[in-house]
Design an enzyme around this catalytic site. Structure first.
Site, short mmCIF file in Angstrom:
data_model
loop_
_atom_site.label_atom_id
_atom_site.label_comp_id
_atom_site.label_asym_id
_atom_site.label_seq_id
_atom_site.Cartn_x
_atom_site.Cartn_y
_atom_site.Cartn_z
N GLY A 44 90.10 4.12 44.23
CA GLY A 44 91.27 3.31 43.91
C GLY A 44 92.31 3.27 42.88
O GLY A 44 93.61 3.14 43.22
N ASP A 100 92.05 1.33 38.20
CA ASP A 100 92.61 0.84 39.41
C ASP A 100 92.74 -0.73 38.78
O ASP A 100 93.59 -1.37 38.52
CB ASP A 100 92.60 0.80 40.71
CG ASP A 100 90.96 0.32 40.87
OD1 ASP A 100 90.26 0.19 40.23
OD2 ASP A 100 90.93 0.60 42.42
N ASP A 103 88.67 -5.90 36.84
CA ASP A 103 87.80 -7.24 37.46
C ASP A 103 86.95 -7.49 36.64
O ASP A 103 87.03 -8.46 35.26
CB ASP A 103 87.61 -7.06 38.83
CG ASP A 103 87.07 -8.16 39.89
OD1 ASP A 103 87.13 -8.83 39.22
OD2 ASP A 103 85.88 -8.13 40.69
N GLY A 105 84.52 -5.52 34.95
CA GLY A 105 84.16 -4.91 33.60
C GLY A 105 83.16 -3.81 33.49
O GLY A 105 82.96 -3.15 32.57
N THR A 107 82.21 -0.74 35.43
CA THR A 107 82.63 -0.10 35.40
C THR A 107 83.30 0.58 34.88
O THR A 107 82.46 1.99 34.30
CB THR A 107 83.88 -0.10 37.19
OG1 THR A 107 83.60 -0.28 38.25
CG2 THR A 107 83.76 2.45 37.04
N LEU A 108 84.73 -0.71 33.83
CA LEU A 108 84.80 0.74 33.52
C LEU A 108 83.35 0.80 31.38
O LEU A 108 84.04 1.65 31.16
CB LEU A 108 85.78 0.01 32.26
CG LEU A 108 87.41 0.34 33.59
CD1 LEU A 108 88.53 -0.23 32.75
CD2 LEU A 108 87.91 1.85 33.00
N LYS A 131 92.01 -8.41 36.37
CA LYS A 131 92.10 -9.64 36.83
C LYS A 131 91.71 -10.85 35.42
O LYS A 131 91.29 -10.60 35.06
CB LYS A 131 91.18 -10.07 37.53
CG LYS A 131 91.48 -9.50 39.03
CD LYS A 131 90.12 -9.87 39.89
CE LYS A 131 90.53 -8.83 41.49
NZ LYS A 131 89.54 -8.93 42.40
N ASP A 159 91.82 -0.57 47.82
CA ASP A 159 91.27 -1.27 49.53
C ASP A 159 90.19 -1.81 49.71
O ASP A 159 89.92 -3.01 48.08
CB ASP A 159 90.60 0.08 49.84
CG ASP A 159 89.18 0.11 49.01
OD1 ASP A 159 89.04 -0.12 48.08
OD2 ASP A 159 87.95 0.02 49.99
P1 IMP Z 1 84.72 -4.27 37.68
O1 IMP Z 1 83.38 -3.25 37.51
O2 IMP Z 1 83.83 -5.59 38.53
O3 IMP Z 1 85.46 -4.08 37.24
O4 IMP Z 1 85.35 -3.50 39.09
C1 IMP Z 1 86.00 -2.53 39.38
C2 IMP Z 1 86.25 -2.04 40.76
O5 IMP Z 1 86.15 -2.59 41.76
C3 IMP Z 1 87.73 -2.00 40.83
O6 IMP Z 1 87.77 -0.03 40.44
C4 IMP Z 1 87.90 -1.44 42.36
O7 IMP Z 1 87.50 -0.75 42.59
C5 IMP Z 1 87.17 -2.61 43.09
N1 IMP Z 1 87.97 -4.11 42.46
C6 IMP Z 1 88.27 -5.07 42.11
N2 IMP Z 1 88.67 -6.46 42.43
C7 IMP Z 1 88.97 -5.52 42.84
C8 IMP Z 1 90.09 -6.23 44.60
O8 IMP Z 1 90.27 -7.01 44.04
N3 IMP Z 1 90.36 -5.10 45.45
C9 IMP Z 1 90.26 -4.18 45.67
N4 IMP Z 1 88.91 -3.88 44.87
C10 IMP Z 1 88.57 -4.43 43.44
MG MG Z 2 87.44 1.58 41.49
#
Ligand code: IMP
Ligand code: MG
Length: 195
Positions: A44, A100, A103, A105, A107-108, A131, A159
């Protein structure tokens, strides 16, 4: 068969360009002396990364990590998997993680844990979008492009089922019929702000 209700423009390409330039200036002035290792979380962040680094004049190395939290059409996160880790030796280096969107958190948190374990001299995070939602894991990126509502967005690298990454702007995907409870019956107008 799932279909998409509508795609509504949210952040125009021209505004993105301005904001990415601001972020690049900020990152540069925070790293005046040395070399910066930029680790991009695939896929992303690739378009954001490409625009961001080309606006920076400091010496940088680029590395990538791949973490999968969404599977195909699912909009509810699945178990997180590190598919590819970084290869640079980051010990005693200044490191910037570029992603990217922040959301949940998860992943980070995983990326920061793995990179942090290698004892970099400094470790900062830059996300293009953040978000507004409750997060199980508190993550505070040093650099944030835009704060947005808790909607599913596409474009500028983001995506839905592998599609829409090449849109030059950010758009909200209306997905009341998909698996996200908070998307059901969403009627409020989407907005975006800068931190
Ligand atoms: P997290 O681990 O929930 O913070 O998600 C992070 C990853 O989920 C991002 O790096 C995106 O690849 C994917 N993601 C989260 N929200 C969205 C969205 O609204 N659109 C597209 N991809 C998303
Ligand atoms: Mg991503």
């Amino acid at each position: 068969m799932l279909s998409i209700d509508s795609i509504e423009p949210l952040i125009p390409a021209a505004r993105i360009e301005e904001r990415v330039a601001e972020l690049a200036r900020q990152i540069q002035s925070d790293h005046p002396g040395g070399e910066l290792v930029v680790i991009s979380v695939l896929g992303g962040s690739v378009i954001f990364l490409a625009d961001l680094v080309r606006k920076m004049k400091i010496p940088i190395r680029i590395d990538t990590m791949s973490v999968s939290s969404y599977t195909g059409k699912a909009v509810v996160p699945r178990r997180l998997r590190v598919l590819k880790t970084f290869s640079e030796d980051v010990r005693n280096k200044h490191v910037l993680i570029v992603d990217d969107i922040l959301d949940s958190g998860a992943t980070l948190a995983a990326v920061l844990r793995d990179v942090g374990a290698m004892r970099p001299a400094s470790l900062k995070t830059c996300v293009f979008l953040r978000k507004k939602r409750q997060r199980k894991i508190e993550i505070s990126p040093e650099y944030v492009g835009f704060d947005i509502e808790d909607n599913f967005v596409v474009g500028y690298g983001l995506d839905y089922d592998g599609m829409y990454r090449n849109l030059p702007h950010i758009a909200v995907l209306k997905k009341g019929h998909l698996q996200s409870p908070q998307a059901e019956g969403t009627t409020e107008r989407s907005t975006f702000t800068t931190p």
